[in-house]
Design an enzyme around this catalytic site. Structure first.
Site, PDB file in Angstrom:
ATOM      1  N   GLY A   1       0.819  -1.208   0.000  1.00 27.48           N
ATOM      2  CA  GLY A   1       0.000   0.000   0.000  1.00 27.48           C
ATOM      3  C   GLY A   1       0.852   1.257   0.000  1.00 27.48           C
ATOM      4  O   GLY A   1       2.028   1.224  -0.379  1.00 27.48           O
TER       5      GLY A   1
ATOM      6  N   HIS B   1       2.424   4.767  -4.874  1.00 32.78           N
ATOM      7  CA  HIS B   1       2.969   5.937  -5.563  1.00 32.78           C
ATOM      8  C   HIS B   1       3.245   5.546  -7.010  1.00 32.78           C
ATOM      9  O   HIS B   1       2.941   4.411  -7.425  1.00 32.78           O
ATOM     10  CB  HIS B   1       4.233   6.449  -4.854  1.00 32.78           C
ATOM     11  CG  HIS B   1       5.247   5.373  -4.591  1.00 32.78           C
ATOM     12  ND1 HIS B   1       5.961   4.764  -5.596  1.00 32.78           N
ATOM     13  CD2 HIS B   1       5.637   4.764  -3.439  1.00 32.78           C
ATOM     14  CE1 HIS B   1       6.771   3.857  -5.081  1.00 32.78           C
ATOM     15  NE2 HIS B   1       6.585   3.819  -3.773  1.00 32.78           N
ATOM     16  N   GLU B   2       3.843   6.459  -7.740  1.00 35.43           N
ATOM     17  CA  GLU B   2       4.084   6.237  -9.167  1.00 35.43           C
ATOM     18  C   GLU B   2       4.940   4.977  -9.423  1.00 35.43           C
ATOM     19  O   GLU B   2       4.785   4.321 -10.459  1.00 35.43           O
ATOM     20  CB  GLU B   2       4.741   7.504  -9.751  1.00 35.43           C
ATOM     21  CG  GLU B   2       5.158   7.437 -11.198  1.00 35.43           C
ATOM     22  CD  GLU B   2       4.003   7.202 -12.176  1.00 35.43           C
ATOM     23  OE1 GLU B   2       2.840   7.511 -11.817  1.00 35.43           O
ATOM     24  OE2 GLU B   2       4.277   6.704 -13.282  1.00 35.43           O
TER      25      GLU B   2
ATOM     26  N   HIS C   1       4.764   2.099  -7.819  1.00 30.65           N
ATOM     27  CA  HIS C   1       3.827   0.975  -7.876  1.00 30.65           C
ATOM     28  C   HIS C   1       3.025   1.020  -9.176  1.00 30.65           C
ATOM     29  O   HIS C   1       2.720  -0.023  -9.766  1.00 30.65           O
ATOM     30  CB  HIS C   1       2.845   1.038  -6.695  1.00 30.65           C
ATOM     31  CG  HIS C   1       3.476   0.937  -5.344  1.00 30.65           C
ATOM     32  ND1 HIS C   1       3.689   2.033  -4.539  1.00 30.65           N
ATOM     33  CD2 HIS C   1       3.924  -0.132  -4.645  1.00 30.65           C
ATOM     34  CE1 HIS C   1       4.238   1.645  -3.405  1.00 30.65           C
ATOM     35  NE2 HIS C   1       4.399   0.341  -3.436  1.00 30.65           N
TER      36      HIS C   1
ATOM     37  N   GLY D   1       9.600  -4.742  -8.246  1.00 27.33           N
ATOM     38  CA  GLY D   1      10.429  -3.623  -8.671  1.00 27.33           C
ATOM     39  C   GLY D   1      11.919  -3.900  -8.471  1.00 27.33           C
ATOM     40  O   GLY D   1      12.323  -4.457  -7.443  1.00 27.33           O
TER      41      GLY D   1
HETATM   42  P1  AMP Z   1       6.201  -2.082  -1.402  1.00 24.35           P
HETATM   43  O1  AMP Z   1       4.785  -1.589  -1.356  1.00 24.35           O
HETATM   44  O2  AMP Z   1       7.202  -1.087  -0.954  1.00 24.35           O
HETATM   45  O3  AMP Z   1       6.357  -3.444  -0.766  1.00 24.35           O
HETATM   46  O4  AMP Z   1       6.507  -2.297  -2.926  1.00 24.35           O
HETATM   47  C1  AMP Z   1       5.695  -3.119  -3.722  1.00 24.35           C
HETATM   48  C2  AMP Z   1       6.405  -3.394  -5.016  1.00 24.35           C
HETATM   49  O5  AMP Z   1       6.626  -2.151  -5.696  1.00 24.35           O
HETATM   50  C3  AMP Z   1       7.770  -4.053  -4.808  1.00 24.35           C
HETATM   51  O6  AMP Z   1       7.968  -5.045  -5.815  1.00 24.35           O
HETATM   52  C4  AMP Z   1       8.709  -2.891  -4.991  1.00 24.35           C
HETATM   53  O7  AMP Z   1       9.997  -3.284  -5.460  1.00 24.35           O
HETATM   54  C5  AMP Z   1       7.984  -2.077  -6.037  1.00 24.35           C
HETATM   55  N1  AMP Z   1       8.445  -0.696  -6.018  1.00 24.35           N
HETATM   56  C6  AMP Z   1       8.453   0.164  -4.953  1.00 24.35           C
HETATM   57  N2  AMP Z   1       9.026   1.329  -5.297  1.00 24.35           N
HETATM   58  C7  AMP Z   1       9.388   1.204  -6.604  1.00 24.35           C
HETATM   59  C8  AMP Z   1      10.027   2.069  -7.537  1.00 24.35           C
HETATM   60  N3  AMP Z   1      10.432   3.304  -7.194  1.00 24.35           N
HETATM   61  N4  AMP Z   1      10.249   1.598  -8.778  1.00 24.35           N
HETATM   62  C9  AMP Z   1       9.863   0.356  -9.152  1.00 24.35           C
HETATM   63  N5  AMP Z   1       9.252  -0.506  -8.306  1.00 24.35           N
HETATM   64  C10 AMP Z   1       9.015  -0.077  -7.065  1.00 24.35           C
END
Ligand code: AMP
Length: 281
Positions: free
Chosen positions: A29, A32-33, A35, A147
């Site tokens: 959750g 942001h951009e 995601h 990501g």
């Molecule tokens: P999180 O919500 O932080 O667990 O992230 C969910 C997914 O989004 C994970 O696979 C992250 O690696 C990916 N993600 C978060 N930030 C970025 C970003 N700046 N660029 C690309 N993928 C991202």
């Protein structure tokens, strides 16, 4: 778009859609951009896009970090809807970890035990591997999107998916950055304006390494010194600036093939990570 809270509801929602492909985008959750780029990749490739929202308590080593983690579900659902998500799976902790839960997926070796595994504790990647395994089993997607920003997480996920023979294709999307170069992160909202400008030394340090490597410098000790100098000049004392094999996370002494350069640093109280790959394929 439908929002489901239980695995049974998720399976019921997906069962009539299994004649086409299913893409899963796991998130915590606070979208942001960054995601959104994952959601767009899934939307472009798959017939059905599932996004999970779950702030996984077992991957947090600091209770304060878990408590402070931003929770913005209403805005997240708006973003998901705008990106064409079909199904949002947003379970509570009791749905994911029912009473008497006693199973952990553990990846061993440097992939899970060094860098983030060392800084955040052994339990961090156990928590990630266990919850992602559960999300994959709950949704049985064709593709799962992650990501590149979380490079070690990607390596851990690739490892247990291969080792356990989970029938999913792991798709890795490039790190999405703000215009000033800072990697997008849910944690960036915690940075004061001064800290944010300090934090820009992290992508600058990665650029400095990339430039030096492109200029022929291959010893990772010398490359590391460039990065550390860039960070220290901004008042940032990194937790690590590491040069490792992108698949195994074994340390690399000289750039003779693809090398992952990974940085972790606290800026104020906010812990940031970033990385790049040098050395080409
Ligand atoms: P999180 O919500 O932080 O667990 O992230 C969910 C997914 O989004 C994970 O696979 C992250 O690696 C990916 N993600 C978060 N930030 C970025 C970003 N700046 N660029 C690309 N993928 C991202």
């Amino acid at each position: 778009m439908i929002v489901v809270r239980t695995v049974a509801e998720l399976r019921a929602a997906l069962s009539p859609r299994r004649d086409g492909t299913i893409g899963l985008v796991p998130t915590m959750g606070a979208l942001h951009e960054g995601h959104a780029t994952l959601l767009r990749a899934a939307r472009a490739a798959d017939d059905t896009v599932v996004m999970s929202i779950f702030v996984n308590p077992t991957q947090f080593n600091e209770q304060a970090d878990l408590a402070a983690y931003p929770r913005t579900e209403a805005a997240d659902l708006d973003l998901a809807e705008a990106e064409g998500v079909d199904v949002v799976f947003a379970p509570d902790a009791a749905e994911v970890y029912p009473r008497a839960f006693a199973t952990t997926v553990t990846v061993s070796g440097p992939i899970a035990e060094t860098l983030e595994g060392a800084e955040r504790g052994r339990g961090h990647f156990d928590g990630v591997a266990t919850v992602v395994t559960k999300l994959l089993l709950a949704s049985l997607p064709d593709h799962a999107y992650f990501g590149a920003k979380d490079a070690q997480q990607v390596a851990v996920i690739r490892r247990f998916v291969a080792d356990l023979g989970i029938p999913v294709k792991v798709v890795v999307c490039p790190t999405s950055r703000d215009a000033d170069g800072l990697a997008r992160s849910s944690r960036n909202t915690r940075l004061s304006p001064h800290e944010r400008s300090q934090a820009l030394a992290i992508p600058r340090a990665l650029d400095a390494v990339r430039d030096a490597a492109a200029g022929g410098l291959s010893g990772t000790g010398a490359l590391q010194a460039r990065a550390v100098a860039e960070l220290e000049a901004a008042g940032i004392h990194p937790e690590y600036v590491a040069f490792v094999d992108p698949e195994t996370f074994a340390p690399v002494a000289a750039v003779e093939g693809p090398v992952l350069v990974a940085i972790a640093a606290r800026v104020g109280t906010t812990r940031l990570i970033d990385n790049t790959v040098i050395g080409g394929a």
